[in-house]
Design a protein around this motif. Structure first.
Motif, mmCIF file in Angstrom:
data_model
loop_
_atom_site.group_PDB
_atom_site.id
_atom_site.type_symbol
_atom_site.label_atom_id
_atom_site.label_comp_id
_atom_site.label_asym_id
_atom_site.label_seq_id
_atom_site.Cartn_x
_atom_site.Cartn_y
_atom_site.Cartn_z
ATOM 1 N N LEU A 138 -6.247 -4.946 -16.515
ATOM 2 C CA LEU A 138 -5.660 -5.514 -15.303
ATOM 3 C C LEU A 138 -6.768 -6.132 -14.465
ATOM 4 N N ARG A 139 -6.555 -7.394 -14.065
ATOM 5 C CA ARG A 139 -7.537 -8.100 -13.252
ATOM 6 C C ARG A 139 -6.887 -8.563 -11.943
ATOM 7 N N PRO A 140 -6.876 -7.716 -10.930
ATOM 8 C CA PRO A 140 -6.228 -8.092 -9.674
ATOM 9 C C PRO A 140 -7.084 -8.995 -8.805
ATOM 10 N N THR A 141 -6.419 -9.836 -8.036
ATOM 11 C CA THR A 141 -7.061 -10.556 -6.949
ATOM 12 C C THR A 141 -7.303 -9.578 -5.804
ATOM 13 N N PHE A 142 -7.725 -10.051 -4.638
ATOM 14 C CA PHE A 142 -7.940 -9.139 -3.510
ATOM 15 C C PHE A 142 -6.648 -8.394 -3.167
ATOM 16 N N PHE A 143 -6.784 -7.098 -2.958
ATOM 17 C CA PHE A 143 -5.645 -6.266 -2.573
ATOM 18 C C PHE A 143 -5.149 -6.648 -1.166
ATOM 19 N N ALA A 144 -3.852 -6.492 -0.946
ATOM 20 C CA ALA A 144 -3.321 -6.612 0.412
ATOM 21 C C ALA A 144 -3.947 -5.551 1.314
ATOM 22 N N GLU A 145 -4.362 -4.431 0.723
ATOM 23 C CA GLU A 145 -4.980 -3.340 1.492
ATOM 24 C C GLU A 145 -6.291 -3.754 2.159
ATOM 25 N N TRP A 146 -6.847 -4.898 1.763
ATOM 26 C CA TRP A 146 -8.042 -5.379 2.460
ATOM 27 C C TRP A 146 -7.784 -5.485 3.957
ATOM 28 N N LEU A 147 -6.559 -5.798 4.342
ATOM 29 C CA LEU A 147 -6.230 -5.904 5.765
ATOM 30 C C LEU A 147 -6.364 -4.561 6.480
ATOM 31 N N LEU A 148 -6.280 -3.470 5.728
ATOM 32 C CA LEU A 148 -6.340 -2.125 6.309
ATOM 33 C C LEU A 148 -7.726 -1.505 6.232
ATOM 34 N N TYR A 149 -8.623 -2.088 5.452
ATOM 35 C CA TYR A 149 -9.965 -1.520 5.362
ATOM 36 C C TYR A 149 -10.631 -1.621 6.735
ATOM 37 N N GLY A 169 -10.721 -20.962 0.669
ATOM 38 C CA GLY A 169 -10.188 -20.464 -0.597
ATOM 39 C C GLY A 169 -8.818 -19.841 -0.411
ATOM 40 N N ARG A 170 -8.139 -19.604 -1.513
ATOM 41 C CA ARG A 170 -6.763 -19.112 -1.447
ATOM 42 C C ARG A 170 -6.563 -17.955 -2.427
ATOM 43 N N HIS A 171 -5.648 -17.057 -2.070
ATOM 44 C CA HIS A 171 -5.196 -16.035 -3.002
ATOM 45 C C HIS A 171 -3.850 -15.516 -2.534
ATOM 46 N N ALA A 172 -3.177 -14.783 -3.394
ATOM 47 C CA ALA A 172 -1.907 -14.141 -3.063
ATOM 48 C C ALA A 172 -2.151 -12.643 -3.037
ATOM 49 N N PRO A 173 -2.365 -12.060 -1.853
ATOM 50 C CA PRO A 173 -2.696 -10.630 -1.764
ATOM 51 C C PRO A 173 -1.694 -9.765 -2.526
ATOM 52 N N ILE A 174 -2.227 -8.802 -3.273
ATOM 53 C CA ILE A 174 -1.385 -7.949 -4.105
ATOM 54 C C ILE A 174 -1.510 -6.496 -3.646
ATOM 55 N N ALA A 175 -0.398 -5.885 -3.303
ATOM 56 C CA ALA A 175 -0.402 -4.513 -2.802
ATOM 57 C C ALA A 175 -0.617 -3.511 -3.931
ATOM 58 N N ALA A 176 -1.312 -2.425 -3.621
ATOM 59 C CA ALA A 176 -1.551 -1.364 -4.599
ATOM 60 C C ALA A 176 -0.238 -0.776 -5.104
ATOM 61 N N GLU A 177 0.740 -0.681 -4.223
ATOM 62 C CA GLU A 177 2.032 -0.121 -4.626
ATOM 63 C C GLU A 177 2.674 -0.942 -5.745
ATOM 64 N N ASP A 178 2.560 -2.257 -5.668
ATOM 65 C CA ASP A 178 3.138 -3.113 -6.703
ATOM 66 C C ASP A 178 2.336 -3.039 -7.998
ATOM 67 N N GLN A 179 1.019 -2.938 -7.872
ATOM 68 C CA GLN A 179 0.208 -2.737 -9.072
ATOM 69 C C GLN A 179 0.582 -1.423 -9.743
ATOM 70 N N ALA A 180 0.843 -0.403 -8.936
ATOM 71 C CA ALA A 180 1.186 0.906 -9.474
ATOM 72 C C ALA A 180 2.489 0.862 -10.260
ATOM 73 N N ARG A 181 3.450 0.077 -9.802
ATOM 74 C CA ARG A 181 4.706 -0.049 -10.561
ATOM 75 C C ARG A 181 4.432 -0.617 -11.948
ATOM 76 N N LEU A 182 3.524 -1.589 -12.008
ATOM 77 C CA LEU A 182 3.165 -2.162 -13.305
ATOM 78 C C LEU A 182 2.412 -1.151 -14.157
#
Length: 298
Positions: A138-149, A169-182
């Motif tokens: 799994l190669r995720p982009t920046f986590f949505a959780e970056w906003l909470l760090y 630059g651009r990315h689509a933030p990905i939440a840990a919860e959604d990665q966990a479902r995968l």
């Protein structure tokens, strides 16, 4: 035959904790590997997980943790030791007859990376491939959780800015919860995913100004993107006492981000799990309370 048991490493981290809960909710047995017992591991135990204290840099401890496990999730923090931990984990998984491993890598992993951590992730992927243990990277982009760090969250709370060296630059933030479902889906049905590498993204690609606008909309107050240079970012990380290995990585991937390496939108999670990952708007709505206090977020 009883229910399969799954090992989750990094079980008190963002992806590990969520993956543990997803599997428990589906009625599976989960062995949660943690570095120490604390309130976080206690919550996992209360939810039904088997807690095992162990070190990914100890081959015998990892071999014991993998005993009787059908499949496992492997994640290692951004610090030296990843390659050694991967070698130990792959060997132990092979000895234990583990049928599948889900390996958390990163989107910038490549042979020529100037980030030591990203290059180590590329080599770690190859180690798993050589081992013969069926693996999904799994190669995720920046986590949505970056906003909470803390570094990012505190500037949002205190000054109303997102201050990063990411240019346009651009990315689509990905939440840990959604990665966990995968992760949970692959662990329970690994065969279609063996040998594959998935880039993980949220549903909507945005630049930092767009992310700031989304946060503004959900919080009901103006948040702006304030770009800084990579040298300024390095000084900020050093002042905050971040380890040199992590600082080097973050500064190099900031340049990768500017060059478009973190861009993309979800092509995996919605298809595999049947539900699209959450947007930035949805993520901030879910965590609104975290932006109302100056208390640090762990």
């Amino acid at each position: 035959m009883g229910k399969p048991k799954f090992l989750i490493t990094g079980a008190t981290g963002d992806t590990g904790r969520n993956a543990t809960h997803k599997l428990l909710e589906q009625g599976f047995d989960v062995r949660a590997l943690v570095h120490k017992e604390d309130e976080r591991s206690a919550r996992l135990s209360a939810a039904g997980a088997e807690i095992v204290v162990g070190d990914l840099l100890d081959l015998d401890q990892i071999r014991s943790a993998l005993d009787g496990v059908a499949a496992a999730y492997f994640v290692f923090p951004i610090q030296p030791g990843l390659i050694e931990a991967t070698v130990y984990f792959a060997q132990a998984a092979k000895e234990a007859g583990v049928s599948a491993v889900v390996n958390m890598s990163q989107i910038s992993a490549r042979r020529e990376s100037r980030s030591h951590a990203a290059r180590d992730h590329w080599i770690a992927e190859r180690v798993f491939d050589w081992s013969g243990v069926p693996v999904t990277h799994l190669r995720p982009t920046f986590f949505a959780e970056w906003l909470l760090y803390p570094g990012n969250r505190n500037t949002i709370v205190e000054r109303g800015v997102i201050e990063m060296p990411l240019g346009d630059g651009r990315h689509a933030p990905i939440a840990a919860e959604d990665q966990a479902r995968l992760i949970a889906k692959i662990l329970t049905k690994p065969e279609p995913h063996a040998g594959k590498t998935y880039s993980l993204h949220g549903p909507i690609e945005m630049n930092q100004a767009g992310i700031a606008a989304a946060v503004s909309e959900m919080l009901g107050r103006k948040i702006t993107y304030q770009p800084i240079t990579i040298p300024q970012y390095r000084k900020r990380l050093e002042r905050a006492g971040r380890p040199a290995f992590l600082t080097q990585h973050l500064c190099e991937v900031a340049l990768d981000y500017q060059n478009g390496m973190f861009s993309g939108e979800d092509e995996v999670i919605a298809e595999v799990t049947g539900r699209a990952p959450m947007s930035v708007h949805e993520f901030v709505r879910q965590h609104q309370e975290a932006f109302k206090s100056n208390d640090a977020v762990a």
